[in-house]
Design a protein around this motif. Sequence first.
Motif, PDB file in Angstrom:
ATOM      1  N   SER A 150      -1.447  -0.415  -4.071  1.00  0.00           N
ATOM      2  CA  SER A 150      -2.753   0.216  -3.870  1.00  0.00           C
ATOM      3  C   SER A 150      -2.584   1.600  -3.256  1.00  0.00           C
ATOM      4  CB  SER A 150      -3.598  -0.656  -2.946  1.00  0.00           C
ATOM      5  OG  SER A 150      -2.886  -0.877  -1.743  1.00  0.00           O
ATOM      6  N   GLY A 151      -3.526   2.474  -3.571  1.00  0.00           N
ATOM      7  CA  GLY A 151      -3.515   3.803  -2.957  1.00  0.00           C
ATOM      8  C   GLY A 151      -2.519   4.769  -3.534  1.00  0.00           C
ATOM      9  N   ASN A 175       0.832  -1.191   0.000  1.00  0.00           N
ATOM     10  CA  ASN A 175       0.000   0.000   0.000  1.00  0.00           C
ATOM     11  C   ASN A 175       0.877   1.255   0.000  1.00  0.00           C
ATOM     12  OD1 ASN A 175      -2.417   1.503   0.163  1.00  0.00           O
ATOM     13  ND2 ASN A 175      -2.107   1.768   2.358  1.00  0.00           N
TER      14      ASN A 175
END
Lengths: 363, 369
Positions: free
Chosen positions: A80-81, A29
């Motif tokens: 992700s993110g 992340n």
Amino acid sequence: MVYQTNTAAVLYQAHDLRMEERPIETPGNGEVLINIRATGICGSDLHYYLDGTMGPLKLDPSAPMILGHEASGIVAQLGSGVTELKIGDRVAIEPGRGCQECRYCKQDGGEYNLCPKMKFLGSLRQGPNDGSLRRYASFPAYLCHKMPESMSYEDGALIEPLSVAVYAVDRTPVKQESIVAVLGAGPVGLLTAAAAFAQGAKSVLILDINASRLEFASKYLPNIETMLLPKIASLDEAQQQSEKIQKAFDSQEIDVTFECTGVVVCVNMAVHLTRPGGSVMLIGLGKPSTIMPTNAIITKQVNIQGNFRYANSYPKSIQLVQQEKIPLNGLVTHRFALEDTLKAFELAKQNAEGVMKIQIGDF
Amino acid sequence: MTFDVEKNLSAALIGLEKIDMRNMPVPELGPFDVLVNVKVTGICGSDVHFFKHNRILHLEVTEPLVLGHESAGVVVAIGSQVTRVNVNDRVAIEPGVTCRTCEMCKSGQYNLCPHCKFAATPPTHGTLCNYYVHPEDFIFKLPDDISLEEGALVEPLSVGMYAVERANVKPGDVVLVLGAGPVGLLTCAAAKAAGAAQVIIADLIPSRLEFAKTYATDTQLLLDRPEKGEPNFEYARRTSTQIIQKLGQQADTVLDCTGAETCVQMAVLLTKSGGSAVLVGLGATTQTLPVVDITVRQVNVKGVFRYCNVSPVSIVRAYPRAISMLTKGNIDVKPLITHTYPIEKSQEALLHATNGSDGAIKIQVINDQ
């Protein structure tokens, strides 16, 4: 080219550097997977290779470490993110992950370089932290700074040592009309001189014991002044030599001296060279304790500052290069493919003439 | 305008630990000069050092030298162009007369003027005398409610205030001062006045810490003496570790008011990363410093040489600022005066200052002529 495997240069102990295949980490992340294209070798990397230590820390062969921290590359995959980067972005990697919670990280993030829990690529502290001498690495996106299209990977990997110089200069009183001295004409000294000029310094005098390094400095920065130093054996000699230098330098009063060698006599010379009320910035790392001219420090009120890496310096450094306020051409003198990392370190070890910055990668 | 030579009784250093009370000539009064009847003079460590050794580093006392530089007195005559003071004004003397025209003087850091003539630094005579001629721009009027004894402490107080300025002490700071002599104590007072939340003082001598308990400090640390044969750096490391354990943290700034190598080392080790270790005490020409802390933890090291201007907001001379701290009662210097001697007993005063007996902190010499 997309590689299926992740070749990495792994150090087990002093002089035991092995090329191995490592798994390609999936970016977590907030992270991105980077195909690393260039890594420069720095004095600290060489020290690991030669000694297997950093200060009191010693490499444990059961927990080997990938070396390297002066890096640039291209984003291959997003975790992700991640919104600020996309696949294909070319980035200069800022290799230090702070804890983001302590007062140094939080204080407007102004001094995160001093975070006691800092995890730095290719460093044993809070580690071992695998470095950038590998094909692929996953790293926090916020530490991957976009490079302009015109910037080569070579230049991108120079942003790391340049940031040291830019940060150090910025923390001293160097400004328009300042007279600056730099001790040591290695990459850090040269970049520091360049940063001083970019900051408006009126004149910069660079000193070294090696004539070819000074010649290089004159080519790299045509406005720089150079002075060859004899090998100095004692502190008294250091003081006398400083007086000679001041006289030779048109008796101009030196406002700020940057010490880029870590050598004891140079640290002492820095104080004697600087005018009363001036500043000395210690960038070079030498022995942990050094004898210093404290009486001169007090009666001349020469302010002593030390520098450790950088904070919030990458964007400014990239901009200075883009605006051509700081030149980088010519600094990289030798290039090696990743598979030839061992050859690169063996060359660095020789400390030969004509070797300035060695880089490893797939340029 | 001159005064009768016979009346200028002065304490002249003529040999090792030898003071001769003699009449010294009084210089001519120039148009911008002030003639001060010196009434009170404090003894400082540098006076003691010259008394004991007749030298400090390369500064040698080769001819009789009047000692003293921490003085206050009464104006008895002024030059034709003097405007800042009048006859009968009670004044504090700022003892270092600088050239006023070099770059240092013009830019405000006049303490670094290479042409400074400082009282009791050879070859300039000091103020332990009856009559002293001094330029008006180094003379400061004392308010009515400030005694001459306090006026004579403005000098070391200015050192303390300038040191705190150099250390950049801000409200809420944790400040550690090494050395509980007059400069250390006044530095504590200045740190408190600058808003330090916690002022810690450390010393080897229990009686000095007893006094410090009553004076501008929140915590007092008794340092043990180095073990026999213990290298300075070992002592500094282990003592710093103990102190950090006791305080639970390092200090935002450490001011060394001793000049001892162990304390200079401790000052760096005990300062938080990014903070400043400030060296006030003058010691050996060279000392070993933990340079890895200076670089890797970015601990600044700054020296303090006397004083000049203070305050980052508006530039103000240290002397009037120090005087104003006294009038507003922000700093009380009177408790530091532990012993007084008449000027005829200057030799005894210096001997007492040298041996520091009987809990001596600041010894003052009083002139009732």
